[in-house]
Design a protein around this motif. Structure first.
Motif, PDB file in Angstrom:
ATOM      1  N   UNK A   1      74.147  38.349  15.816  1.00  0.00           N
ATOM      2  CA  UNK A   1      73.134  38.578  14.789  1.00  0.00           C
ATOM      3  C   UNK A   1      71.719  38.325  15.296  1.00  0.00           C
ATOM      4  N   UNK A   2      71.547  37.325  16.154  1.00  0.00           N
ATOM      5  CA  UNK A   2      70.210  37.059  16.687  1.00  0.00           C
ATOM      6  C   UNK A   2      69.714  38.246  17.504  1.00  0.00           C
TER       7      UNK A   2
ATOM      8  N   UNK B   1      61.531  25.717   7.195  1.00  0.00           N
ATOM      9  CA  UNK B   1      60.435  26.414   7.843  1.00  0.00           C
ATOM     10  C   UNK B   1      59.605  25.402   8.602  1.00  0.00           C
ATOM     11  N   UNK B   2      59.350  25.650   9.873  1.00  0.00           N
ATOM     12  CA  UNK B   2      58.577  24.727  10.685  1.00  0.00           C
ATOM     13  C   UNK B   2      57.361  25.448  11.264  1.00  0.00           C
ATOM     14  N   UNK B   3      56.408  24.674  11.735  1.00  0.00           N
ATOM     15  CA  UNK B   3      55.242  25.209  12.423  1.00  0.00           C
ATOM     16  C   UNK B   3      55.649  25.590  13.852  1.00  0.00           C
TER      17      UNK B   3
ATOM     18  N   UNK C   1      66.496  36.170   6.738  1.00  0.00           N
ATOM     19  CA  UNK C   1      66.904  36.979   7.889  1.00  0.00           C
ATOM     20  C   UNK C   1      67.552  38.297   7.493  1.00  0.00           C
ATOM     21  N   UNK C   2      67.378  38.734   6.248  1.00  0.00           N
ATOM     22  CA  UNK C   2      68.286  39.737   5.699  1.00  0.00           C
ATOM     23  C   UNK C   2      67.697  41.111   5.455  1.00  0.00           C
TER      24      UNK C   2
ATOM     25  N   UNK D   1      62.438  30.938  13.089  1.00  0.00           N
ATOM     26  CA  UNK D   1      63.169  30.795  11.837  1.00  0.00           C
ATOM     27  C   UNK D   1      64.668  30.685  12.058  1.00  0.00           C
ATOM     28  N   UNK D   2      65.180  31.358  13.082  1.00  0.00           N
ATOM     29  CA  UNK D   2      66.609  31.273  13.389  1.00  0.00           C
ATOM     30  C   UNK D   2      66.974  29.843  13.793  1.00  0.00           C
ATOM     31  N   UNK D   3      66.117  29.215  14.586  1.00  0.00           N
ATOM     32  CA  UNK D   3      66.390  27.857  15.064  1.00  0.00           C
ATOM     33  C   UNK D   3      66.222  26.809  13.971  1.00  0.00           C
TER      34      UNK D   3
END
Length: 327
Positions: free
Chosen positions: A147-148, A320-322, A223-224, A313-315
């Protein structure tokens, strides 16, 4: 596998009468069908008798106008609750198949795949459906890729003049702006292209809707899904891409197309637009089958901010991170 994200399993137009449809998510297969009342049902695809694929069977209408999916092996009939009536009896069994929870919004069939929701379903599809003409779906296929890798390809703006160069004759990709809003982003892209020849237009009349510079607004929902907002003097386009993680090494993609006509020509090329999108997905699927996904990336190109957005975003999902990648 990004559990907790919403996934659009299908549009109601993809469900053919009396024909069950197989869908897969998170390594599990399901059968999806619509009964005579318009109710949509979804059960695990393996018959609890001997494991036959219910999606290879058929549907029947009962006296109350509800439908059952019929196993192709021994013709056992399962209703939307997963119950059946065994031969020689007149009493329904308890539920033998646990239905997959669905969220039906008009013609859109969403699911969280049986997991707790972590992010909400956006309202954009309902807004598009209310204001644009739906002209069909295209490119529905299962691709042998993780998927990634699928998401990176779909947000790789540089591959337009590589993978799709012959189709669009794109000479350059210019990323004019990227707006990062966590799991939501916008990319504004300009793609100068060669003028099509008369032969090109004869083979693909949809090229008439394409200007010299393809200017696209890509709105991404990690992610969709992603929506390509396109404008031309002939028509406005909402090209809606959907992604589903079927298993660890299998991913599904399909596209729903909506238009608003500004010229009579628009009605003549709607079918060609769907064919054009089908070719785009074929080309994406082909290149994904020829990628070594674990290869270290030792080269960094311009315009890769969309891919950086995907990786971050996957990781971090579901958080949600900077950093903020706006530019």
């Amino acid at each position: 596998m990004l559990k907790g994200a919403p996934w659009l399993l299908a549009h109601r137009s993809m469900l053919k009468p009396n024909q069950p449809m197989k869908v897969s998510i998170y390594g599990k297969d399901y059968v999806l069908w619509q009964d005579g009342t318009g109710k949509i049902n979804c059960l695990p695809n393996a018959c609890p008798h001997m494991g036959a694929m219910l999606s290879s069977g058929w549907c029947i209408t009962k006296p109350d106008n509800s439908n059952a999916v019929v196993c192709p092996f021994h013709a056992l009939e399962f209703d939307g609750a997963g119950c059946t009536v065994l031969p020689g009896t007149e009493k329904s069994t308890k539920s033998l198949l646990e239905p997959l929870e669905l969220i039906i919004q008009g013609d859109f069939i969403w699911s969280y795949g049986g997991y707790e929701a972590k992010i909400p379903i956006p309202t954009i599809m309902n807004e598009i459906a209310a204001n644009y003409e739906f002209i069909g779906f295209s490119g529905d296929r299962s691709i042998k890729t993780d998927f990634l890798s699928l998401l990176l390809n779909m947000h790789d703006y540089n591959h337009q003049n590589g993978t799709h160069r012959q189709l669009f004759e794109i000479e350059e990709v210019q990323l004019n702006q990227f707006i990062d809003d966590g799991f939501h982003s916008h990319a504004y892209i300009a793609q100068p292209r060669k003028n099509p020849t008369l032969r090109d237009i004869f083979k693909n009349p949809a090229l008439l809707a394409m200007p010299k510079v393809l200017e696209a607004h890509l709105e991404n929902f990690f992610p969709f899904m992603a929506v390509m907002h396109g404008e031309s003097p002939i028509l406005s386009i909402k090209e809606c891409h959907f992604y589903i993680p079927e298993s660890s090494n299998q991913s599904r993609v399909f596209i729903l197309m909506f238009v608003k006509a500004h010229s009579p020509i628009a009605h003549l090329i709607k079918g060609n637009l769907l064919k054009l999108v089908e070719v785009v997905i074929e080309q994406d699927a082909d290149i994904l089958s020829k990628i070594y996904p674990n290869t270290p990336q030792n080269i960094k190109l311009n315009n890769e901010v969309g891919m950086d957005w995907v990786r971050r975003n996957f990781d971090s999902f579901p958080d949600v991170v900077q950093p903020n990648l706006s530019r």
